[in-house]
Motif scaffolding. Structure first.
Motif, mmCIF file in Angstrom:
data_model
loop_
_atom_site.group_PDB
_atom_site.id
_atom_site.type_symbol
_atom_site.label_atom_id
_atom_site.label_comp_id
_atom_site.label_asym_id
_atom_site.label_seq_id
_atom_site.Cartn_x
_atom_site.Cartn_y
_atom_site.Cartn_z
ATOM 1 N N LYS A 183 0.770 -1.208 0.086
ATOM 2 C CA LYS A 183 0.042 -0.007 0.063
ATOM 3 C C LYS A 183 1.103 1.418 0.014
ATOM 4 O O LYS A 183 0.644 2.377 -0.581
ATOM 5 C CB LYS A 183 -0.942 -0.006 0.949
ATOM 6 N N LYS A 184 1.886 1.163 1.298
ATOM 7 C CA LYS A 184 2.893 2.520 0.804
ATOM 8 C C LYS A 184 3.135 3.137 -0.986
ATOM 9 O O LYS A 184 3.469 3.350 -0.730
ATOM 10 C CB LYS A 184 3.949 1.985 1.731
ATOM 11 N N GLY A 185 3.876 1.712 -1.189
ATOM 12 C CA GLY A 185 4.349 1.149 -2.870
ATOM 13 C C GLY A 185 3.726 2.571 -3.850
ATOM 14 O O GLY A 185 3.589 3.078 -4.712
ATOM 15 N N ALA A 186 2.390 2.065 -3.857
ATOM 16 C CA ALA A 186 0.841 2.331 -4.114
ATOM 17 C C ALA A 186 0.871 3.839 -4.557
ATOM 18 O O ALA A 186 0.473 4.141 -5.155
ATOM 19 C CB ALA A 186 -0.156 1.572 -4.240
ATOM 20 N N ASN A 187 0.302 3.882 -2.833
ATOM 21 C CA ASN A 187 0.117 5.523 -2.177
ATOM 22 C C ASN A 187 1.689 6.354 -2.900
ATOM 23 O O ASN A 187 0.956 7.738 -3.810
ATOM 24 C CB ASN A 187 0.583 6.092 -0.725
ATOM 25 N N ARG A 188 2.686 6.165 -2.992
ATOM 26 C CA ARG A 188 4.166 6.857 -3.357
ATOM 27 C C ARG A 188 3.936 6.883 -4.831
ATOM 28 O O ARG A 188 3.849 8.312 -5.393
ATOM 29 C CB ARG A 188 5.060 6.274 -3.176
ATOM 30 N N PHE A 189 3.083 6.315 -5.646
ATOM 31 C CA PHE A 189 3.065 5.966 -7.279
ATOM 32 C C PHE A 189 2.105 7.497 -7.550
ATOM 33 O O PHE A 189 1.986 8.390 -8.210
ATOM 34 C CB PHE A 189 2.507 4.922 -7.560
ATOM 35 N N PHE A 190 0.846 7.015 -6.432
ATOM 36 C CA PHE A 190 -0.278 8.066 -7.357
ATOM 37 C C PHE A 190 0.167 9.124 -6.408
ATOM 38 O O PHE A 190 -0.457 9.904 -7.623
ATOM 39 C CB PHE A 190 -1.413 7.208 -6.535
ATOM 40 N N ASN A 191 0.743 9.386 -5.454
ATOM 41 C CA ASN A 191 1.078 10.399 -5.506
ATOM 42 C C ASN A 191 2.131 11.946 -5.883
ATOM 43 O O ASN A 191 1.937 13.091 -5.976
ATOM 44 C CB ASN A 191 1.398 10.371 -3.624
ATOM 45 N N ASN A 192 2.772 10.428 -6.855
ATOM 46 C CA ASN A 192 4.272 11.538 -7.521
ATOM 47 C C ASN A 192 3.075 11.984 -9.405
ATOM 48 O O ASN A 192 3.421 12.187 -9.843
ATOM 49 C CB ASN A 192 4.577 10.332 -8.015
ATOM 50 N N LEU A 193 1.978 11.364 -9.571
ATOM 51 C CA LEU A 193 1.163 11.169 -10.001
ATOM 52 C C LEU A 193 1.279 12.711 -10.577
ATOM 53 O O LEU A 193 0.448 13.771 -9.868
ATOM 54 C CB LEU A 193 -0.356 10.218 -10.473
ATOM 55 N N GLU A 194 1.139 13.344 -12.164
ATOM 56 C CA GLU A 194 0.801 14.496 -12.743
ATOM 57 C C GLU A 194 -0.689 14.573 -12.332
ATOM 58 O O GLU A 194 -1.858 13.212 -12.420
ATOM 59 C CB GLU A 194 1.035 15.184 -14.057
ATOM 60 N N ASP A 195 -1.353 15.992 -11.930
ATOM 61 C CA ASP A 195 -2.472 15.671 -12.497
ATOM 62 C C ASP A 195 -4.057 15.442 -13.172
ATOM 63 O O ASP A 195 -4.862 15.036 -13.069
ATOM 64 C CB ASP A 195 -3.233 17.735 -11.424
ATOM 65 N N GLU A 196 -3.124 15.438 -14.005
ATOM 66 C CA GLU A 196 -3.917 14.660 -15.625
ATOM 67 C C GLU A 196 -3.944 13.250 -15.814
ATOM 68 O O GLU A 196 -4.388 12.588 -16.841
ATOM 69 C CB GLU A 196 -3.508 15.219 -16.468
ATOM 70 N N ASP A 197 -3.357 12.514 -14.872
ATOM 71 C CA ASP A 197 -3.266 11.459 -14.884
ATOM 72 C C ASP A 197 -3.484 10.875 -13.379
ATOM 73 O O ASP A 197 -3.981 9.799 -13.008
ATOM 74 C CB ASP A 197 -1.741 10.904 -14.353
ATOM 75 N N LYS A 198 -4.879 11.561 -12.513
ATOM 76 C CA LYS A 198 -5.202 11.157 -11.307
ATOM 77 C C LYS A 198 -6.798 11.964 -11.555
ATOM 78 O O LYS A 198 -6.785 12.482 -11.955
ATOM 79 C CB LYS A 198 -4.582 11.088 -10.317
ATOM 80 N N LEU A 199 -7.665 10.738 -11.222
ATOM 81 C CA LEU A 199 -8.952 12.166 -10.618
ATOM 82 C C LEU A 199 -9.251 11.536 -9.119
ATOM 83 O O LEU A 199 -9.387 10.410 -8.290
ATOM 84 C CB LEU A 199 -10.319 11.265 -11.495
#
Length: 231
Positions: A66-82
């Motif tokens: 979960k920590k690795g997934a959170n790090r990946f998600f938090n580092n995404l550009e705004d256009e790559d996440k909702l």
């Protein structure tokens, strides 16, 4: 789901016909089935055919915690996440990029086979026929709307001057895409991505190769023009 801030409507991948591939022969039936269930139950898509994966599915799909997934998600550009209330979604393109990077790393062989199976399942979701149809319709709309964009922009914002030089707007002024349609087709009809400019400065923009917001902003600073990317 949507809210009053005009967030996109999101639909579940459960509604799609996803042709998942044969499971990777090097991983267990249980792991392969989990990949398929996670993509089907945690996949989502928007009305323009863009596909996403809920963050909760990423630890297994990316062979991390979960920590690795959170790090990946938090580092995404705004256009790559909702981020829609309790739902946090990562674009399939960003997940695919991360899977490709992880597969190329010096990892345990079995873990890499798990990642390859995840990648195949994510791609099957991306290529669902319903999503392909949506994208075809969007492309058709882009082509049909192109001749109308200048008039639409002028009317919507009551434009009477070149948005670059502020000189009086010529009758034959052009509609310029800040980000090229070839690179960002989803922004092709977005009036925020359109600048109405007289032909001479428009030609200068293309001669300078100013084809990103940053490049256009730098050219405007150099020329002493109004910077439409900051308005």
């Amino acid at each position: 789901m949507s809210d009053e801030q005009n967030l996109p409507v999101v639909h579940s991948a459960k509604d799609l016909r996803i042709s998942f591939p044969e499971k990777n022969k090097h991983i267990s039936e249980k792991e392969a089935e989990k990949n398929r269930c996670l993509v089907k139950s945690n996949g989502a898509y928007t009305n323009d055919g863009r596909a996403y994966i809920d963050k909760s599915a990423l630890p297994h799909l990316l062979a991390t915690d979960k920590k690795g997934a959170n790090r990946f998600f938090n580092n995404l550009e705004d256009e790559d996440k909702l981020e829609l209330g309790n739902q946090n979604l990562a674009s399939v393109s960003s997940v695919n990029k991360e899977l490709s990077e992880r597969i190329q790393e010096p990892r345990d062989t079995l873990q890499k086979e798990r990642l390859r199976d995840s990648e195949a399942c994510v791609n099957a979701f991306r290529d669902a026929p319903e999503l392909e149809k949506i994208r075809e319709v969007e492309e058709s709309k882009n082509r049909k709307e192109q001749p109308k964009l200048k008039a639409k922009k002028i009317k919507a914002e009551n434009i009477t001057a070149c948005e670059l030089t502020r000189a009086p707007l010529d009758p034959d002024a052009d509609a310029h895409h800040i980000e090229r349609q070839a690179d960002k087709p989803r922004k092709a009809r977005d009036l925020k991505n359109i600048v109405v400019a007289n032909k001479p400065p428009h030609r200068e923009v293309h001669a300078a190769g100013a084809e990103t917001p940053e490049e256009l902003s730098a050219l405007c600073a150099e020329k002493g023009w109004n910077d439409p990317t900051k308005s």
